[in-house]
Design a protein around this motif. Structure first.
Motif, PDB file in Angstrom:
ATOM      1  N   GLU A   1       5.790  28.285   1.957  1.00 28.73           N
ATOM      2  CA  GLU A   1       5.451  26.865   2.110  1.00 28.73           C
ATOM      3  C   GLU A   1       5.390  26.474   3.584  1.00 28.73           C
ATOM      4  O   GLU A   1       4.478  25.767   4.017  1.00 28.73           O
ATOM      5  CB  GLU A   1       6.470  26.005   1.369  1.00 28.73           C
ATOM      6  CG  GLU A   1       6.114  24.530   1.387  1.00 28.73           C
ATOM      7  CD  GLU A   1       7.094  23.692   0.572  1.00 28.73           C
ATOM      8  OE1 GLU A   1       7.180  22.486   0.858  1.00 28.73           O
ATOM      9  OE2 GLU A   1       7.761  24.238  -0.321  1.00 28.73           O
TER      10      GLU A   1
ATOM     11  N   ASP B   1       4.768  28.485   6.087  1.00 33.73           N
ATOM     12  CA  ASP B   1       3.604  29.148   6.686  1.00 33.73           C
ATOM     13  C   ASP B   1       2.317  28.388   6.381  1.00 33.73           C
ATOM     14  O   ASP B   1       1.453  28.243   7.251  1.00 33.73           O
ATOM     15  CB  ASP B   1       3.501  30.596   6.212  1.00 33.73           C
ATOM     16  CG  ASP B   1       4.633  31.451   6.740  1.00 33.73           C
ATOM     17  OD1 ASP B   1       5.320  31.027   7.698  1.00 33.73           O
ATOM     18  OD2 ASP B   1       4.838  32.553   6.195  1.00 33.73           O
ATOM     19  N   ARG B   2       2.170  27.881   5.150  1.00 28.18           N
ATOM     20  CA  ARG B   2       0.986  27.067   4.821  1.00 28.18           C
ATOM     21  C   ARG B   2       0.939  25.832   5.718  1.00 28.18           C
ATOM     22  O   ARG B   2      -0.119  25.443   6.204  1.00 28.18           O
ATOM     23  CB  ARG B   2       1.014  26.658   3.346  1.00 28.18           C
ATOM     24  CG  ARG B   2       0.508  27.729   2.407  1.00 28.18           C
ATOM     25  CD  ARG B   2       0.283  27.187   0.993  1.00 28.18           C
ATOM     26  NE  ARG B   2       1.530  26.771   0.353  1.00 28.18           N
ATOM     27  CZ  ARG B   2       2.358  27.597  -0.277  1.00 28.18           C
ATOM     28  NH1 ARG B   2       2.077  28.885  -0.344  1.00 28.18           N
ATOM     29  NH2 ARG B   2       3.455  27.129  -0.837  1.00 28.18           N
ATOM     30  N   HIS B   3       2.105  25.200   5.930  1.00 26.38           N
ATOM     31  CA  HIS B   3       2.149  24.011   6.783  1.00 26.38           C
ATOM     32  C   HIS B   3       1.821  24.379   8.234  1.00 26.38           C
ATOM     33  O   HIS B   3       1.075  23.665   8.915  1.00 26.38           O
ATOM     34  CB  HIS B   3       3.524  23.353   6.685  1.00 26.38           C
ATOM     35  CG  HIS B   3       3.547  21.974   7.254  1.00 26.38           C
ATOM     36  ND1 HIS B   3       4.694  21.371   7.675  1.00 26.38           N
ATOM     37  CD2 HIS B   3       2.559  21.067   7.484  1.00 26.38           C
ATOM     38  CE1 HIS B   3       4.422  20.163   8.136  1.00 26.38           C
ATOM     39  NE2 HIS B   3       3.138  19.952   8.033  1.00 26.38           N
TER      40      HIS B   3
ATOM     41  N   ARG C   1      -0.129  26.691   9.270  1.00 19.84           N
ATOM     42  CA  ARG C   1      -1.570  26.987   9.365  1.00 19.84           C
ATOM     43  C   ARG C   1      -2.420  25.716   9.323  1.00 19.84           C
ATOM     44  O   ARG C   1      -3.590  25.740   9.706  1.00 19.84           O
ATOM     45  CB  ARG C   1      -1.987  27.913   8.222  1.00 19.84           C
ATOM     46  CG  ARG C   1      -1.421  29.294   8.326  1.00 19.84           C
ATOM     47  CD  ARG C   1      -1.886  30.179   7.157  1.00 19.84           C
ATOM     48  NE  ARG C   1      -1.149  31.414   7.171  1.00 19.84           N
ATOM     49  CZ  ARG C   1      -0.261  31.790   6.246  1.00 19.84           C
ATOM     50  NH1 ARG C   1      -0.024  31.013   5.195  1.00 19.84           N
ATOM     51  NH2 ARG C   1       0.359  32.937   6.361  1.00 19.84           N
ATOM     52  N   SER C   2      -1.845  24.613   8.852  1.00 18.60           N
ATOM     53  CA  SER C   2      -2.602  23.371   8.648  1.00 18.60           C
ATOM     54  C   SER C   2      -2.951  22.697   9.973  1.00 18.60           C
ATOM     55  O   SER C   2      -2.511  23.107  11.048  1.00 18.60           O
ATOM     56  CB  SER C   2      -1.779  22.412   7.780  1.00 18.60           C
ATOM     57  OG  SER C   2      -0.750  21.798   8.561  1.00 18.60           O
TER      58      SER C   2
END
Length: 191
Positions: free
Chosen positions: A86, A88-90, A92-93
């Motif tokens: 979670e 890591d997704r943030h 990358r955003s």
């Protein structure tokens, strides 16, 4: 992914004095013998640590002519891995690394300063988040020699710190979180 600059920072370590012949090396990322690791302050009480899993690079190393040393590295920024999906997704955003706009980070060396005893400073230009800034990497030669498969390898480590606002990154994580510390491990295969 096209080879450009970033992981070359560690490769700069190759500039150290050794018995190796002048040669070009490819960083051994396929055999998992190289890594780009980071840590950043978390709330002033600890660190978030991680790595970039996808990068490629090359370096030129001549122990008899360290001034001829050169390094180029390209990092796939979306390969960031902090061991928390979670987060890591943030990261990358568009809130942070915005990998849809800035997919790669690149490092290209510009100079090497020999400090003796296998140590030195690798200077170069790092492009991150669309901004190019000069950086310096403290490098140290680990070793070199023949491998069991008939090849020849050279290895180095490197450390540096990046001030994120210098690259246009203005995350509101507090002043202690403006610096990212990089620890680099590079093993190159002579070509």
């Amino acid at each position: 992914m096209k080879l450009k600059p970033v992981y070359g920072l560690l490769l700069a370590g190759a500039l150290m004095s050794t018995p190796a012949l002048a040669a070009d090396y490819v960083i051994d990322t396929q055999g998992a013998h190289a890594s780009i690791n980071f840590r950043i302050d978390h709330l002033g009480v600890s660190y978030v640590v991680g790595r970039f899993n996808e990068f490629e690079g090359r370096f030129h190393y001549d122990a008899d002519n360290l001034d001829a040393t050169s390094v180029e590295v390209t990092v796939n920024v979306a390969s960031i891995d902090s061991n928390h999906a979670e987060r890591d997704r943030h990261l990358r955003s568009s809130d942070y690394l915005d990998v849809s706009r800035f997919a790669q980070a690149n490092f290209v060396s510009t100079a090497y300063t020999d400090l003796g005893e296998g140590k030195g400073t690798l200077d170069g230009e790092l492009t991150l988040y669309g901004q190019t800034q000069p950086i310096s990497i403290a490098v140290e030669k680990v070793g070199e020699g023949e491998d069991p498969w008939g090849g020849y390898r050279a290895g180095f480590t490197g450390t540096t710190e990046l001030n994120l606002p210098d690259f246009g990154m203005k995350f509101n994580l507090g002043p202690a979180a403006e610096k990212v510390y990089l620890d680099l491990v590079v093993e190159g295969i002579r070509q």
